[in-house]
Design an enzyme around this catalytic site. Structure first.
Site, PDB file in Angstrom:
ATOM      1  N   SER A   1      40.798  24.390  40.271  1.00  0.00           N
ATOM      2  CA  SER A   1      40.977  23.519  39.100  1.00  0.00           C
ATOM      3  C   SER A   1      42.336  23.796  38.449  1.00  0.00           C
ATOM      4  O   SER A   1      42.641  24.947  38.131  1.00  0.00           O
ATOM      5  CB  SER A   1      39.891  23.796  38.063  1.00  0.00           C
TER       6      SER A   1
ATOM      7  N   GLU B   1      44.639  25.858  33.763  1.00  0.00           N
ATOM      8  CA  GLU B   1      43.840  27.044  34.093  1.00  0.00           C
ATOM      9  C   GLU B   1      44.685  27.941  35.002  1.00  0.00           C
ATOM     10  O   GLU B   1      44.632  29.167  34.935  1.00  0.00           O
ATOM     11  CB  GLU B   1      42.549  26.615  34.817  1.00  0.00           C
TER      12      GLU B   1
ATOM     13  N   ARG C   1      37.655  30.764  30.230  1.00  0.00           N
ATOM     14  CA  ARG C   1      38.538  30.875  31.402  1.00  0.00           C
ATOM     15  C   ARG C   1      39.658  31.898  31.219  1.00  0.00           C
ATOM     16  O   ARG C   1      40.783  31.701  31.694  1.00  0.00           O
ATOM     17  CB  ARG C   1      39.150  29.514  31.775  1.00  0.00           C
TER      18      ARG C   1
HETATM   19  N1  EPU Z   1      34.886  14.024  37.695  1.00  0.00           N
HETATM   20  C1  EPU Z   1      35.405  12.768  37.661  1.00  0.00           C
HETATM   21  N2  EPU Z   1      36.526  12.509  38.402  1.00  0.00           N
HETATM   22  C2  EPU Z   1      37.115  13.454  39.178  1.00  0.00           C
HETATM   23  C3  EPU Z   1      36.575  14.764  39.200  1.00  0.00           C
HETATM   24  C4  EPU Z   1      35.444  15.027  38.440  1.00  0.00           C
HETATM   25  O1  EPU Z   1      34.903  11.878  36.979  1.00  0.00           O
HETATM   26  O2  EPU Z   1      38.125  13.152  39.833  1.00  0.00           O
HETATM   27  C5  EPU Z   1      33.677  14.321  36.919  1.00  0.00           C
HETATM   28  C6  EPU Z   1      32.495  14.658  37.850  1.00  0.00           C
HETATM   29  O3  EPU Z   1      31.844  13.521  38.270  1.00  0.00           O
HETATM   30  C7  EPU Z   1      31.656  15.543  36.963  1.00  0.00           C
HETATM   31  C8  EPU Z   1      32.643  16.207  36.019  1.00  0.00           C
HETATM   32  O4  EPU Z   1      33.870  15.470  36.124  1.00  0.00           O
HETATM   33  O5  EPU Z   1      30.762  14.770  36.212  1.00  0.00           O
HETATM   34  C9  EPU Z   1      32.900  17.672  36.332  1.00  0.00           C
HETATM   35  O6  EPU Z   1      33.352  17.801  37.675  1.00  0.00           O
HETATM   36  P1  EPU Z   1      32.811  18.970  38.636  1.00  0.00           P
HETATM   37  O7  EPU Z   1      31.341  18.988  38.669  1.00  0.00           O
HETATM   38  O8  EPU Z   1      33.560  18.847  39.905  1.00  0.00           O
HETATM   39  O9  EPU Z   1      33.210  20.299  37.891  1.00  0.00           O
HETATM   40  P2  EPU Z   1      34.580  20.765  37.226  1.00  0.00           P
HETATM   41  O10 EPU Z   1      34.263  21.055  35.802  1.00  0.00           O
HETATM   42  O11 EPU Z   1      35.700  19.865  37.537  1.00  0.00           O
HETATM   43  C10 EPU Z   1      34.054  23.308  37.683  1.00  0.00           C
HETATM   44  C11 EPU Z   1      34.945  24.491  37.917  1.00  0.00           C
HETATM   45  C12 EPU Z   1      35.243  24.624  39.406  1.00  0.00           C
HETATM   46  C13 EPU Z   1      33.943  24.735  40.207  1.00  0.00           C
HETATM   47  C14 EPU Z   1      33.097  23.493  39.904  1.00  0.00           C
HETATM   48  C15 EPU Z   1      31.738  23.580  40.579  1.00  0.00           C
HETATM   49  C16 EPU Z   1      36.278  24.500  35.849  1.00  0.00           C
HETATM   50  C17 EPU Z   1      37.614  24.274  35.215  1.00  0.00           C
HETATM   51  N3  EPU Z   1      36.202  24.310  37.185  1.00  0.00           N
HETATM   52  O12 EPU Z   1      34.820  22.150  38.021  1.00  0.00           O
HETATM   53  O13 EPU Z   1      35.931  25.851  39.581  1.00  0.00           O
HETATM   54  O14 EPU Z   1      34.167  24.840  41.604  1.00  0.00           O
HETATM   55  O15 EPU Z   1      32.869  23.393  38.470  1.00  0.00           O
HETATM   56  O16 EPU Z   1      31.002  22.439  40.323  1.00  0.00           O
HETATM   57  O17 EPU Z   1      35.332  24.858  35.160  1.00  0.00           O
HETATM   58  C18 EPU Z   1      38.111  26.720  39.727  1.00  0.00           C
HETATM   59  O18 EPU Z   1      37.903  27.209  38.617  1.00  0.00           O
HETATM   60  O19 EPU Z   1      39.209  26.864  40.332  1.00  0.00           O
HETATM   61  C19 EPU Z   1      37.083  25.914  40.340  1.00  0.00           C
HETATM   62  C20 EPU Z   1      37.253  25.319  41.492  1.00  0.00           C
END
Ligand code: EPU
Length: 356
Positions: A268, A345, A218
């Site tokens: 994020s 981030e 990142r």
């Molecule tokens: N989860 C929870 N509780 C929550 C939120 C998430 O348990 O309140 C769990 C979900 O169930 C899932 C895991 O955490 O198993 C990961 O969550 P998610 O799939 O939403 O992905 P993320 O890692 O939180 C990343 C990117 C996002 C992007 C999504 C697409 C990072 C830091 N963020 O989010 O990017 O849209 O994947 O799926 O890697 C950004 O960088 O600004 C951004 C929005």
């Protein structure tokens, strides 16, 4: 609850989450306490008479950030061309004015006291993109930094070339996504970037191939006084417009389902913690914050989203102080409960409003 004010240093110099080089630090030190009114008259005059672009004084950064938060920039410049950016840089250098390059504001939280010196926002002048190479193996797209990411995702769909689908819906413009090495578990910007052209504080342009770019999780390691101007992305060869389209739709639907897109936010807030070894399992930031019981917790006008705990939303009247209080609360609780230290981030810049 820990808050930004408690024992935390107050000036932009000390509290930036972005590293300044020694030149910027020195200039910023000299500028402390001045406002746009402290700008040398000759500079104001030259900007108003000769600058090719928009010149705004005491411009609220809330107008230029996705989360709609942020105090005033002493001078906010929207150059019409790279030559105008170079003009701004020459003025900053000649008059020891600190400057900050601003992109689309998708990933930046500006403190309530705003930003001292010049904010240079060149994205309106950097909107061109085109296919520059097409072979059996790949398609290369060259795009300027201000092209909204969504436009490039749609271009890949229209061309029927694959590669951007997992990155669908990440907020911001190309330059910002590269600077952040934005991505998901499936794909990051570093996987598709072929080369990047950087502008430095002396106005020089340098193009670096992928091998010379220092991507981290990142983050792309460039200095605060360098600015991404354009890049070439390498995508896969033609597959099928409808396959790419349905993949993009799938990612979009998932995002709408899981992210609070109906309120201003910064995407994020925290990076997902990186496991120390391949055998370690660390939960993603959203899950850790949810398990810490912080979903839906509010400070002032800011709230940790009930839909996705790694998002902080502005319910209308949030200040940077509110958001930072929630960031610190999440960090403290998650560290106390799991030992994991969350890292933002989002970039936090500018001064507190009681810094003067
Ligand atoms: N989860 C929870 N509780 C929550 C939120 C998430 O348990 O309140 C769990 C979900 O169930 C899932 C895991 O955490 O198993 C990961 O969550 P998610 O799939 O939403 O992905 P993320 O890692 O939180 C990343 C990117 C996002 C992007 C999504 C697409 C990072 C830091 N963020 O989010 O990017 O849209 O994947 O799926 O890697 C950004 O960088 O600004 C951004 C929005």
């Amino acid at each position: 609850m820990s808050s930004e004010g408690s024992g935390a240093p107050k000036s932009m110099l000390q509290t930036d989450t972005v590293k300044l080089d020694s030149w910027q630090k020195e200039i910023l030190k000299r500028w402390q306490g001045k406002t746009a009114k402290g700008l040398p008259l000759s500079v104001k005059d030259e900007l108003l008479r000769q600058f090719d672009g928009e010149v705004l004084f005491d411009e609220p950064m809330a107008k230029h950030t996705y989360i709609k938060i942020g105090g005033p920039a002493d001078v906010f410049l929207k150059p019409n061309s790279l030559t105008a950016v170079q003009h701004a840089l020459r003025l900053a250098s000649a008059h020891d004015i600190p400057f900050h390059f601003h992109g689309s504001g998708a990933n930046t939280l500006v403190r309530d006291g705003g930003i001292r010196g010049m904010v240079i926002c060149p994205y309106d002048a950097l909107k061109a993109f085109s296919v520059v190479e097409q072979t059996e193996d790949h398609v290369d797209i060259e795009a300027e930094a201000g092209v909204p990411w969504v436009k490039l995702v749609h271009l890949s769909r229209d061309l029927g070339v694959s590669g951007l689908e997992p990155l669908t819906g990440i907020p911001g413009s190309l330059g910002g996504l590269i600077a952040m090495n934005a991505g998901t578990r499936e794909r990051e910007m570093k996987d598709i970037v072929r080369e990047v052209t950087l502008l430095d504080k002396s106005g020089e342009l340098t193009t670096l191939p992928r091998e010379k770019l220092d991507f981290e999780y990142r983050h792309l390691r460039i200095t605060r006084t360098q600015f991404i101007v354009r890049a070439t992305l390498r995508l896969e060869p033609f597959t099928s417009t409808s396959d790419v389209d349905s993949a993009i739709k799938r990612y979009q639907e998932r995002r709408i389902e899981t992210q609070p897109l109906d309120f201003p936010n910064l995407g994020s807030m925290f990076k997902n913690p990186v496991p120390k070894s391949a055998r370690d399992l660390v939960a993603p930031a959203g899950r850790l914050i949810e398990e810490a019981g912080l979903k839906n917790v509010r400070v002032g006008g800011a709230r940790i989203s009930s839909k996705h705990a790694n998002f902080i939303i502005n319910e209308g009247s949030a200040t940077a102080r509110d958001v930072i209080a929630l960031i610190n609360l999440a960090k403290d609780r998650v560290r106390d409960m799991t030992g994991t230290v969350l890292e933002t981030e989002v970039k936090i810049i500018g001064e507190d409003n009681d810094a003067h």
